[in-house]
Design a protein around this motif. Structure first.
Motif, PDB file in Angstrom:
ATOM      1  N   VAL A 194      -0.536  -5.775 -66.562  1.00 49.26           N
ATOM      2  CA  VAL A 194      -1.117  -4.711 -67.524  1.00 49.26           C
ATOM      3  C   VAL A 194      -2.437  -5.295 -68.214  1.00 49.26           C
ATOM      4  CG1 VAL A 194      -0.640  -4.186 -69.911  1.00 49.26           C
ATOM      5  CG2 VAL A 194       1.251  -3.825 -68.454  1.00 49.26           C
ATOM      6  N   LEU A 195      -2.625  -6.559 -68.215  1.00 51.29           N
ATOM      7  CA  LEU A 195      -3.944  -7.285 -68.566  1.00 51.29           C
ATOM      8  C   LEU A 195      -4.686  -6.854 -67.539  1.00 51.29           C
ATOM      9  CD1 LEU A 195      -2.958 -10.822 -69.506  1.00 51.29           C
ATOM     10  CD2 LEU A 195      -3.294  -8.911 -71.122  1.00 51.29           C
ATOM     11  N   PHE A 196      -4.482  -6.906 -66.460  1.00 54.85           N
ATOM     12  CA  PHE A 196      -5.300  -6.448 -65.041  1.00 54.85           C
ATOM     13  C   PHE A 196      -5.758  -4.936 -65.446  1.00 54.85           C
ATOM     14  CE2 PHE A 196      -5.628  -4.336 -60.986  1.00 54.85           C
ATOM     15  CZ  PHE A 196      -6.828  -4.692 -60.386  1.00 54.85           C
ATOM     16  N   LEU A 197      -4.839  -3.789 -65.538  1.00 52.88           N
ATOM     17  CA  LEU A 197      -5.106  -2.765 -65.871  1.00 52.88           C
ATOM     18  C   LEU A 197      -5.924  -2.473 -67.212  1.00 52.88           C
ATOM     19  CD1 LEU A 197      -2.144  -0.707 -64.811  1.00 52.88           C
ATOM     20  CD2 LEU A 197      -4.141  -1.012 -63.395  1.00 52.88           C
ATOM     21  N   ALA A 198      -5.969  -3.185 -68.066  1.00 54.45           N
ATOM     22  CA  ALA A 198      -6.585  -3.223 -69.425  1.00 54.45           C
ATOM     23  C   ALA A 198      -7.907  -3.688 -69.173  1.00 54.45           C
ATOM     24  CB  ALA A 198      -5.879  -3.921 -70.517  1.00 54.45           C
ATOM     25  N   SER A 199      -8.097  -4.594 -68.393  1.00 55.31           N
ATOM     26  CA  SER A 199      -9.475  -5.310 -68.217  1.00 55.31           C
ATOM     27  C   SER A 199     -10.607  -4.478 -67.174  1.00 55.31           C
ATOM     28  CB  SER A 199      -9.314  -6.757 -67.579  1.00 55.31           C
ATOM     29  OG  SER A 199      -9.124  -6.787 -66.479  1.00 55.31           O
ATOM     30  N   LYS A 200     -11.833  -5.074 -67.437  1.00 53.26           N
ATOM     31  CA  LYS A 200     -12.770  -4.450 -66.541  1.00 53.26           C
ATOM     32  C   LYS A 200     -12.625  -5.081 -65.202  1.00 53.26           C
ATOM     33  CE  LYS A 200     -16.304  -4.352 -70.121  1.00 53.26           C
ATOM     34  NZ  LYS A 200     -17.515  -4.754 -70.700  1.00 53.26           N
ATOM     35  N   ALA A 201     -11.760  -6.010 -64.886  1.00 53.43           N
ATOM     36  CA  ALA A 201     -11.337  -6.299 -63.395  1.00 53.43           C
ATOM     37  C   ALA A 201     -10.943  -4.920 -62.503  1.00 53.43           C
ATOM     38  CB  ALA A 201     -10.092  -7.591 -63.663  1.00 53.43           C
ATOM     39  N   SER A 202     -10.326  -4.007 -63.398  1.00 47.40           N
ATOM     40  CA  SER A 202      -9.716  -2.790 -62.718  1.00 47.40           C
ATOM     41  C   SER A 202     -10.622  -1.544 -63.093  1.00 47.40           C
ATOM     42  CB  SER A 202      -8.378  -2.590 -63.114  1.00 47.40           C
ATOM     43  OG  SER A 202      -8.302  -2.424 -64.344  1.00 47.40           O
ATOM     44  N   LYS A 203     -11.951  -1.810 -63.113  1.00 50.82           N
ATOM     45  CA  LYS A 203     -12.830  -0.986 -63.716  1.00 50.82           C
ATOM     46  C   LYS A 203     -13.183   0.560 -62.883  1.00 50.82           C
ATOM     47  CE  LYS A 203     -17.520  -2.593 -62.319  1.00 50.82           C
ATOM     48  NZ  LYS A 203     -18.580  -3.022 -62.864  1.00 50.82           N
ATOM     49  N   ALA A 204     -12.752  -0.085 -61.629  1.00 50.76           N
ATOM     50  CA  ALA A 204     -12.926   1.130 -60.635  1.00 50.76           C
ATOM     51  C   ALA A 204     -11.643   1.884 -60.415  1.00 50.76           C
ATOM     52  CB  ALA A 204     -13.477   0.846 -59.109  1.00 50.76           C
ATOM     53  N   MET A 205     -10.569   1.460 -61.014  1.00 52.63           N
ATOM     54  CA  MET A 205      -9.243   2.098 -60.952  1.00 52.63           C
ATOM     55  C   MET A 205      -8.811   3.161 -62.124  1.00 52.63           C
ATOM     56  SD  MET A 205      -6.782  -1.086 -59.815  1.00 52.63           S
ATOM     57  CE  MET A 205      -5.348   0.044 -59.922  1.00 52.63           C
ATOM     58  N   THR A 206      -8.302   4.166 -61.353  1.00 55.10           N
ATOM     59  CA  THR A 206      -7.968   5.175 -62.549  1.00 55.10           C
ATOM     60  C   THR A 206      -6.996   6.259 -61.803  1.00 55.10           C
ATOM     61  OG1 THR A 206      -8.429   6.600 -64.423  1.00 55.10           O
ATOM     62  CG2 THR A 206      -9.750   6.857 -62.460  1.00 55.10           C
ATOM     63  N   GLY A 207      -6.102   6.899 -62.660  1.00 57.20           N
ATOM     64  CA  GLY A 207      -5.155   7.963 -61.723  1.00 57.20           C
ATOM     65  C   GLY A 207      -4.161   7.164 -60.914  1.00 57.20           C
ATOM     66  N   GLN A 208      -3.959   5.652 -61.142  1.00 57.52           N
ATOM     67  CA  GLN A 208      -3.058   5.214 -60.062  1.00 57.52           C
ATOM     68  C   GLN A 208      -1.834   4.940 -60.664  1.00 57.52           C
ATOM     69  OE1 GLN A 208      -4.104   4.936 -56.981  1.00 57.52           O
ATOM     70  NE2 GLN A 208      -5.819   6.192 -57.781  1.00 57.52           N
ATOM     71  N   ALA A 209      -0.654   4.443 -60.043  1.00 62.94           N
ATOM     72  CA  ALA A 209       0.586   4.139 -60.379  1.00 62.94           C
ATOM     73  C   ALA A 209       0.513   2.376 -59.703  1.00 62.94           C
ATOM     74  CB  ALA A 209       1.643   4.927 -60.014  1.00 62.94           C
ATOM     75  N   LEU A 210       0.381   1.580 -60.420  1.00 57.95           N
ATOM     76  CA  LEU A 210       0.887   0.167 -59.781  1.00 57.95           C
ATOM     77  C   LEU A 210       2.150  -0.264 -59.958  1.00 57.95           C
ATOM     78  CD1 LEU A 210      -0.657  -2.195 -59.009  1.00 57.95           C
ATOM     79  CD2 LEU A 210      -0.777  -2.893 -61.494  1.00 57.95           C
ATOM     80  N   VAL A 211       2.765  -0.372 -58.896  1.00 57.41           N
ATOM     81  CA  VAL A 211       4.062  -0.304 -58.736  1.00 57.41           C
ATOM     82  C   VAL A 211       4.395  -1.976 -58.692  1.00 57.41           C
ATOM     83  CG1 VAL A 211       6.378  -0.513 -57.374  1.00 57.41           C
ATOM     84  CG2 VAL A 211       4.521   1.249 -57.468  1.00 57.41           C
ATOM     85  N   VAL A 212       5.266  -2.454 -59.561  1.00 54.04           N
ATOM     86  CA  VAL A 212       5.535  -4.050 -59.732  1.00 54.04           C
ATOM     87  C   VAL A 212       7.009  -3.991 -59.684  1.00 54.04           C
ATOM     88  CG1 VAL A 212       5.090  -6.100 -61.042  1.00 54.04           C
ATOM     89  CG2 VAL A 212       3.597  -4.179 -61.365  1.00 54.04           C
ATOM     90  N   ASP A 213       7.652  -4.209 -58.590  1.00 55.77           N
ATOM     91  CA  ASP A 213       9.091  -3.893 -58.506  1.00 55.77           C
ATOM     92  C   ASP A 213       9.726  -5.364 -57.513  1.00 55.77           C
ATOM     93  OD1 ASP A 213       8.213  -3.207 -55.815  1.00 55.77           O
ATOM     94  OD2 ASP A 213       9.446  -1.263 -56.085  1.00 55.77           O
ATOM     95  N   GLY A 214       8.893  -6.202 -57.141  1.00 57.26           N
ATOM     96  CA  GLY A 214       9.304  -6.771 -55.968  1.00 57.26           C
ATOM     97  C   GLY A 214       9.486  -6.495 -54.605  1.00 57.26           C
ATOM     98  N   GLY A 215       8.961  -5.274 -54.227  1.00 52.95           N
ATOM     99  CA  GLY A 215       9.336  -4.605 -52.952  1.00 52.95           C
ATOM    100  C   GLY A 215      10.555  -3.670 -52.746  1.00 52.95           C
ATOM    101  N   VAL A 216      10.805  -3.011 -54.014  1.00 55.19           N
ATOM    102  CA  VAL A 216      11.996  -2.096 -53.697  1.00 55.19           C
ATOM    103  C   VAL A 216      11.623  -0.746 -53.091  1.00 55.19           C
ATOM    104  CG1 VAL A 216      13.846  -0.672 -54.737  1.00 55.19           C
ATOM    105  CG2 VAL A 216      13.246  -3.050 -55.682  1.00 55.19           C
ATOM    106  N   VAL A 217      10.455  -0.419 -53.508  1.00 55.56           N
ATOM    107  CA  VAL A 217      10.086   0.892 -53.155  1.00 55.56           C
ATOM    108  C   VAL A 217       9.754   0.867 -51.460  1.00 55.56           C
ATOM    109  CG1 VAL A 217       8.356   2.732 -53.294  1.00 55.56           C
ATOM    110  CG2 VAL A 217       9.514   1.645 -55.079  1.00 55.56           C
ATOM    111  N   VAL A 218       8.980  -0.316 -51.070  1.00 57.51           N
ATOM    112  CA  VAL A 218       8.593  -0.522 -49.778  1.00 57.51           C
ATOM    113  C   VAL A 218       9.790  -0.511 -49.008  1.00 57.51           C
ATOM    114  CG1 VAL A 218       7.658  -2.255 -48.192  1.00 57.51           C
ATOM    115  CG2 VAL A 218       6.652  -1.837 -50.280  1.00 57.51           C
ATOM    116  N   SER A 219      10.915  -1.087 -49.333  1.00 58.02           N
ATOM    117  CA  SER A 219      12.010  -1.317 -48.607  1.00 58.02           C
ATOM    118  C   SER A 219      13.052  -0.188 -48.516  1.00 58.02           C
ATOM    119  CB  SER A 219      12.881  -2.711 -48.630  1.00 58.02           C
ATOM    120  OG  SER A 219      13.017  -2.577 -50.010  1.00 58.02           O
ATOM    121  N   GLY A 220      12.787   0.831 -49.534  1.00 60.88           N
ATOM    122  CA  GLY A 220      13.616   1.834 -49.450  1.00 60.88           C
ATOM    123  C   GLY A 220      15.026   2.179 -50.436  1.00 60.88           C
TER     124      GLY A 220
END
Length: 254
Positions: free
Chosen positions: A228-254
């Motif tokens: 969340v801090l990353f998305l709030a900060s200028k470190a992610s200034k070129a990111m918008t309209g994205q969904a950042l998945v933070v799940d330990g890899g569940v969606v990747v593994s199905g």
């Protein structure tokens, strides 16, 4: 210890549900950056605010209320802006994943579920835009969930709202991008908050979920802070309209 983002120092941050669960860790994390934090919550958060003041030397602004009361929600956002300056970081975090089956859903329950999990998000986004525009930009972060990506059963009204949050995030990112307002979503996996442990975690269910994760570690509320801090900060200034998945890899593994 969280990553440090100097541009968040002095930022005016508003968090829904910032006094408990994941939201409490977000409040803590933003205060550690030197941000000015306001949050809305239904339960008294005086003790939590006392703890934060002792820890950081600054007290978060607790605004008592229910996010489903849209006029009240907007008033608390105005109070936050008056106290801390125009809100430049909005975190729509509050939600309710009460379990239910399709056949037991009534119209009243459906309306309540959407009011908590989607409607309040939209109107918070709508209300913050003018101040962000005047401030020269801002970051909106909407909490969704991997539950709709997985097609989980057991809470269809909730997963419907989660999917709606993702669509809303993309549309608002397009609409307000010219104003340098970024709108992103964060999709956690199964984060083991106290509420989850008390109400829904079982040894069998947790073991099955960890088996689906690529990373075989339980997710804790504090694991959501750095993303969340990353998305709030200028470190992610070129990111918008994205969904950042933070799940330990569940969606990747199905």
């Amino acid at each position: 210890m969280y990553a440090n983002y100097p541009d968040l120092k002095g930022a005016s941050v508003y968090i829904t549900g910032g006094g408990s669960g994941i939201g409490a860790f977000l409040t803590d994390g933003f205060l550690a950056q030197g941000a000015k934090v306001a949050f809305i919550g239904r339960s008294d958060a005086t003790s939590f605010c006392d703890t934060m003041e002792q820890k950081h030397g600054r007290r978060p602004l607790f605004l008592h209320g229910d996010i489903t009361d849209i006029p009240l929600l907007k008033r608390t956002m105005d109070e936050a802006a008056e106290a801390h300056g125009p809100i430049t970081v909005l975190v729509n975090n509050a939600a309710n994943d009460q379990r239910h089956s399709t056949e037991e859903v009534t119209e009243d329950f459906w309306d309540w579920a959407q009011a908590v999990n989607l409607k309040a998000y939209f109107f918070a986004c709508q209300h913050v835009v003018a101040g962000m525009r005047a401030a020269g930009g801002g970051s909106i972060i909407n909490f969704t969930s991997i539950s709709y990506m997985m097609g989980n059963a057991g809470y269809p009204a909730y997963t419907t709202a989660n999917s709606g949050i993702n669509g809303m995030t993309r549309s608002l990112a397009r609409e307000f991008g010219p104003d340098r307002i970024r709108v992103n979503a964060i999709a956690p996996g199964w984060v083991l908050t106290d509420k989850q442990k008390e109400m829904w975690v079982t040894p069998e269910g947790l073991a099955a979920h960890l088996d689906r994760q690529c990373l075989k570690e339980e997710l804790a509320p504090e694991d959501m802070v750095d993303p969340v801090l990353f998305l709030a900060s200028k470190a992610s200034k070129a990111m918008t309209g994205q969904a950042l998945v933070v799940d330990g890899g569940v969606v990747v593994s199905g």
